[in-house]
Design a protein around this motif. Structure first.
Motif, PDB file in Angstrom:
ATOM      1  N   ASN A  42       0.815  -1.209   0.000  1.00 12.65           N
ATOM      2  CA  ASN A  42       0.000   0.000   0.000  1.00 12.65           C
ATOM      3  C   ASN A  42       0.852   1.264   0.000  1.00 12.65           C
ATOM      4  O   ASN A  42       0.421   2.315  -0.461  1.00 12.65           O
ATOM      5  CB  ASN A  42      -0.938   0.014   1.210  1.00 12.65           C
ATOM      6  CG  ASN A  42      -2.031  -1.036   1.094  1.00 12.65           C
ATOM      7  OD1 ASN A  42      -2.537  -1.285  -0.001  1.00 12.65           O
ATOM      8  ND2 ASN A  42      -2.379  -1.665   2.203  1.00 12.65           N
ATOM      9  N   GLU A  43       2.076   1.175   0.533  1.00 10.02           N
ATOM     10  CA  GLU A  43       2.937   2.347   0.587  1.00 10.02           C
ATOM     11  C   GLU A  43       3.491   2.681  -0.792  1.00 10.02           C
ATOM     12  O   GLU A  43       3.680   1.817  -1.632  1.00 10.02           O
ATOM     13  CB  GLU A  43       4.096   2.105   1.556  1.00 10.02           C
ATOM     14  CG  GLU A  43       3.672   1.968   3.008  1.00 10.02           C
ATOM     15  CD  GLU A  43       4.873   1.700   3.900  1.00 10.02           C
ATOM     16  OE1 GLU A  43       5.068   2.454   4.852  1.00 10.02           O
ATOM     17  OE2 GLU A  43       5.607   0.738   3.622  1.00 10.02           O
ATOM     18  N   ASN A  44       3.772   3.969  -0.995  1.00  7.02           N
ATOM     19  CA  ASN A  44       4.463   4.404  -2.197  1.00  7.02           C
ATOM     20  C   ASN A  44       5.957   4.437  -1.898  1.00  7.02           C
ATOM     21  O   ASN A  44       6.388   5.085  -0.941  1.00  7.02           O
ATOM     22  CB  ASN A  44       3.991   5.797  -2.617  1.00  7.02           C
ATOM     23  CG  ASN A  44       2.525   5.814  -2.977  1.00  7.02           C
ATOM     24  OD1 ASN A  44       2.012   4.890  -3.597  1.00  7.02           O
ATOM     25  ND2 ASN A  44       1.828   6.879  -2.576  1.00  7.02           N
ATOM     26  N   ASP A  98       5.309   5.199  -7.505  1.00  9.26           N
ATOM     27  CA  ASP A  98       6.569   4.699  -6.966  1.00  9.26           C
ATOM     28  C   ASP A  98       7.739   5.128  -7.835  1.00  9.26           C
ATOM     29  O   ASP A  98       7.616   5.230  -9.060  1.00  9.26           O
ATOM     30  CB  ASP A  98       6.513   3.176  -6.860  1.00  9.26           C
ATOM     31  CG  ASP A  98       5.379   2.704  -5.965  1.00  9.26           C
ATOM     32  OD1 ASP A  98       5.598   2.569  -4.758  1.00  9.26           O
ATOM     33  OD2 ASP A  98       4.256   2.484  -6.490  1.00  9.26           O
ATOM     34  N   ASN A 179       4.351  11.691   1.404  1.00  4.86           N
ATOM     35  CA  ASN A 179       3.442  10.571   1.138  1.00  4.86           C
ATOM     36  C   ASN A 179       4.141   9.382   0.484  1.00  4.86           C
ATOM     37  O   ASN A 179       3.545   8.655  -0.318  1.00  4.86           O
ATOM     38  CB  ASN A 179       2.264  11.034   0.261  1.00  4.86           C
ATOM     39  CG  ASN A 179       1.505  12.178   0.885  1.00  4.86           C
ATOM     40  OD1 ASN A 179       1.182  12.148   2.068  1.00  4.86           O
ATOM     41  ND2 ASN A 179       1.235  13.213   0.097  1.00  4.86           N
ATOM     42  N   HIS A 180       5.416   9.208   0.789  1.00  7.57           N
ATOM     43  CA  HIS A 180       6.183   8.072   0.303  1.00  7.57           C
ATOM     44  C   HIS A 180       7.004   7.463   1.437  1.00  7.57           C
ATOM     45  O   HIS A 180       7.313   8.135   2.423  1.00  7.57           O
ATOM     46  CB  HIS A 180       7.149   8.488  -0.816  1.00  7.57           C
ATOM     47  CG  HIS A 180       6.500   8.708  -2.140  1.00  7.57           C
ATOM     48  ND1 HIS A 180       5.724   9.818  -2.403  1.00  7.57           N
ATOM     49  CD2 HIS A 180       6.504   7.969  -3.290  1.00  7.57           C
ATOM     50  CE1 HIS A 180       5.285   9.759  -3.644  1.00  7.57           C
ATOM     51  NE2 HIS A 180       5.743   8.643  -4.203  1.00  7.57           N
ATOM     52  N   ARG A 181       7.327   6.199   1.274  1.00  3.30           N
ATOM     53  CA  ARG A 181       8.333   5.581   2.133  1.00  3.30           C
ATOM     54  C   ARG A 181       9.681   5.817   1.454  1.00  3.30           C
ATOM     55  O   ARG A 181       9.974   5.267   0.399  1.00  3.30           O
ATOM     56  CB  ARG A 181       8.069   4.080   2.299  1.00  3.30           C
ATOM     57  CG  ARG A 181       9.085   3.419   3.216  1.00  3.30           C
ATOM     58  CD  ARG A 181       8.760   1.966   3.475  1.00  3.30           C
ATOM     59  NE  ARG A 181       9.876   1.332   4.165  1.00  3.30           N
ATOM     60  CZ  ARG A 181      10.386   0.159   3.854  1.00  3.30           C
ATOM     61  NH1 ARG A 181       9.861  -0.547   2.867  1.00  3.30           N
ATOM     62  NH2 ARG A 181      11.412  -0.323   4.524  1.00  3.30           N
ATOM     63  N   GLU A 302       6.721  -5.111   5.628  1.00  2.00           N
ATOM     64  CA  GLU A 302       5.432  -4.413   5.759  1.00  2.00           C
ATOM     65  C   GLU A 302       5.466  -3.456   6.940  1.00  2.00           C
ATOM     66  O   GLU A 302       6.134  -3.696   7.920  1.00  2.00           O
ATOM     67  CB  GLU A 302       4.317  -5.446   5.955  1.00  2.00           C
ATOM     68  CG  GLU A 302       4.147  -6.370   4.740  1.00  2.00           C
ATOM     69  CD  GLU A 302       2.992  -7.301   4.914  1.00  2.00           C
ATOM     70  OE1 GLU A 302       3.198  -8.524   4.952  1.00  2.00           O
ATOM     71  OE2 GLU A 302       1.855  -6.805   5.045  1.00  2.00           O
TER      72      GLU A 302
END
Length: 302
Positions: A42-44, A98, A179-181, A302
């Motif tokens: 789910n993460e970007n 991504d 809004n990203h990892r 995760e």
């Protein structure tokens, strides 16, 4: 070009074991030579890689019979790209946003470098994502990164890697997106040196070489007490990296000092902690096949 809707439902019809770095897989074969777990993606991801193109990659100065160090770097880059692919293949199309990119500081004298780095600056979103595009990522990172390393070695003009100044001046602008990892992978032997970035403040420096380790008296028992009590370490250029995770790969300590690896780890750990890096790992140089699990665990957790 036909667009593929990468939902988990449709992915059930296509093997999620990718094979982008293998040529011409048959339709009934897995599309990847590495199996990846199905993860909740789910993460970007915003992955950046910083290459240390100092003389550590020189096969004549630092030969490695098992595998040359620059080829290990290429293997790490390939694995990073494979896991980036796997992450996207596990996402629903509507959620894809991504990115992956490579940086070199300072840049070697390669006139085609900008074009090469441009090809390694890859981003996918729901408007441009295709299965073919995703599966080209690994191929690009394998072939183009090899050309970058070979050009640097053939140029034979090593000026060091300005890792410290990259963290000071560029990491916030280049490696961190809202809004990203945000993940920064640093491929380095653990030493830091650049001829134009030599600053010393007390026992804090912007550099660390095997000669410095010896000069500081860290080649004998009791080094750790001295390191802590006299506040040795890297100068902290940036204290706002709480939205960044760092994976340091390729630590290669001077084998003449039995304490060298621990000293390098102490310098990097103290530095990353003081810059408030959210999460980090520091790993010694190893064969890419042994490092795959480490890279997968860091990127796909995760």
């Amino acid at each position: 070009m036909k667009r593929y809707f990468l939902t988990l439902t449709i992915l059930a019809l296509i093997p999620v074991v990718l094979s982008s770095c293998k040529e011409g897989p048959k339709s009934e074969e897995p599309m990847h030579d590495h199996e990846f777990p199905k993860v909740t993606a789910n993460e970007n991801l915003n992955i950046s890689v910083l290459l240390d193109l100092s003389d550590r990659i020189n096969p004549q100065k630092y030969p490695s019979p098992a595998m040359e160090f620059y080829l290990r770097d290429v293997g790490y880059l390939k694995s990073i790209a494979e896991n980036f692919e796997a992450h996207i293949m596990n996402k629903k199309m509507i959620k894809i946003d991504d990115k992956i990119q490579v940086f070199i500081d300072p840049e070697p004298s390669d006139k085609t470098l900008n074009k090469k780095l441009g090809a390694l600056k890859i981003s996918f979103n729901r408007n441009n994502v295709t299965k073919e595009g995703i599966l080209m990522t690994c191929k690009k990172y394998d072939s183009i990164s090899t050309l970058i390393y070979e050009a640097a070695i053939n140029d034979d003009h090593y000026v060091g890697s300005d890792t410290w100044r990259f963290f000071k001046n560029k990491v916030n602008d280049y490696c961190i997106e809202d809004n990203h990892r945000n993940i920064l992978v640093v491929l380095t032997d653990g030493y830091i040196y650049h001829k134009d970035t030599k600053i010393k403040e007390g026992n804090r420096t912007t550099y660390l070489t095997p000669q410095d380790v010896k000069r500081f008296g860290f080649n004998k028992p009791g080094w750790k007490d001295k390191f802590e009590q006299q506040d040795f370490g890297f100068i902290v250029p940036n204290k706002d990296l709480s939205n960044l995770e760092v994976l340091v790969l390729g630590i290669n300590p001077d084998d003449k000092n039995p304490y060298e690896e621990d000293i390098i780890r102490a310098y990097w750990s103290k530095w990353l902690n003081e810059m408030n890096v959210k999460n980090f790992e520091i790993k010694q140089a190893d064969l890419p096949s042994n490092m795959e699990k480490v890279i997968q665990g860091f990127i796909l957790k995760e």
